[in-house]
Design a protein around this motif. Structure first.
Motif, PDB file in Angstrom:
ATOM      1  N   UNK A   6      -9.746  25.831  20.935  1.00  0.00           N
ATOM      2  CA  UNK A   6      -8.969  24.620  20.682  1.00  0.00           C
ATOM      3  C   UNK A   6      -9.856  23.407  20.912  1.00  0.00           C
ATOM      4  N   UNK A   7      -9.832  22.490  19.926  1.00  0.00           N
ATOM      5  CA  UNK A   7     -10.571  21.246  20.043  1.00  0.00           C
ATOM      6  C   UNK A   7      -9.573  20.111  19.838  1.00  0.00           C
ATOM      7  N   UNK A   8      -9.605  19.143  20.720  1.00  0.00           N
ATOM      8  CA  UNK A   8      -8.726  17.996  20.615  1.00  0.00           C
ATOM      9  C   UNK A   8      -9.571  16.763  20.324  1.00  0.00           C
ATOM     10  N   UNK A   9      -9.343  16.180  19.158  1.00  0.00           N
ATOM     11  CA  UNK A   9     -10.041  14.946  18.779  1.00  0.00           C
ATOM     12  C   UNK A   9      -8.993  13.846  18.713  1.00  0.00           C
ATOM     13  N   UNK A  10      -9.012  12.988  19.721  1.00  0.00           N
ATOM     14  CA  UNK A  10      -7.987  11.958  19.831  1.00  0.00           C
ATOM     15  C   UNK A  10      -7.973  11.030  18.614  1.00  0.00           C
ATOM     16  N   UNK A  11      -9.158  10.632  18.130  1.00  0.00           N
ATOM     17  CA  UNK A  11      -9.204   9.702  16.998  1.00  0.00           C
ATOM     18  C   UNK A  11      -8.625  10.354  15.734  1.00  0.00           C
ATOM     19  N   UNK A  12      -8.900  11.639  15.522  1.00  0.00           N
ATOM     20  CA  UNK A  12      -8.355  12.346  14.366  1.00  0.00           C
ATOM     21  C   UNK A  12      -6.851  12.477  14.446  1.00  0.00           C
ATOM     22  N   UNK A  13      -6.359  12.794  15.650  1.00  0.00           N
ATOM     23  CA  UNK A  13      -4.917  12.918  15.846  1.00  0.00           C
ATOM     24  C   UNK A  13      -4.235  11.564  15.657  1.00  0.00           C
ATOM     25  N   UNK A  14      -4.843  10.496  16.191  1.00  0.00           N
ATOM     26  CA  UNK A  14      -4.288   9.152  16.050  1.00  0.00           C
ATOM     27  C   UNK A  14      -4.215   8.762  14.578  1.00  0.00           C
ATOM     28  N   UNK A  15      -5.292   9.034  13.815  1.00  0.00           N
ATOM     29  CA  UNK A  15      -5.299   8.723  12.381  1.00  0.00           C
ATOM     30  C   UNK A  15      -4.207   9.498  11.656  1.00  0.00           C
TER      31      UNK A  15
END
Length: 133
Positions: A6-15
């Motif tokens: 699992x990878x969490x990319x905050x900027x990708x999720x926000x977009x």
């Protein structure tokens, strides 16, 4: 052995969240009649119509034919036919590409200056504003 990574990319999720909200807002406020008319046609007829109009007006300007807002005796019927989905997607896109090519040629051979005389434009703007008071 791990069963997943699992990878969490905050900027990708926000977009993604912003895009989803924008889509839902559009969906809520869209014109239902326009949406229904475009649903099975593969193109937004109003946007395509305006594309043709803007390309035609740009071509006319580049050729020194002036700025013709009233399209009644120029291409109004054709533009309305586009808006009413008279043409199929492939035909309209090919025609749009051809019109764009002609516009590019007109711009390349235009006698219009490549840059704008900012002082002249500002002077004209001031003159117009003072006359309209």
């Amino acid at each position: 052995k791990p069963i997943c990574h699992i990878v969490y990319k905050e900027s990708g999720y926000t977009k993604h969240c912003i895009d989803y909200k924008n889509y839902k807002d559009w969906e809520k406020h869209r014109n239902p009649a326009r949406y229904e008319s475009n649903l099975n046609k593969n193109y937004d007829s109003k946007n395509v119509m305006h594309s043709f109009r803007l390309i035609a007006m740009c071509t006319e300007l580049a050729k020194g034919e002036g700025f013709n807002c009233n399209r009644r005796h120029i291409d109004r019927d054709f533009l309305l036919d586009i808006r009413n989905h008279k043409y199929e997607y492939d035909y309209i896109i090919n025609l749009l590409d051809e019109k764009k090519r002609l516009m590019d040629e007109a711009i390349a051979s235009s006698t219009l200056p490549k840059t704008v005389d900012v002082d002249n434009v500002n002077e004209l703007l001031l003159k117009i504003r003072t006359q309209w008071k």
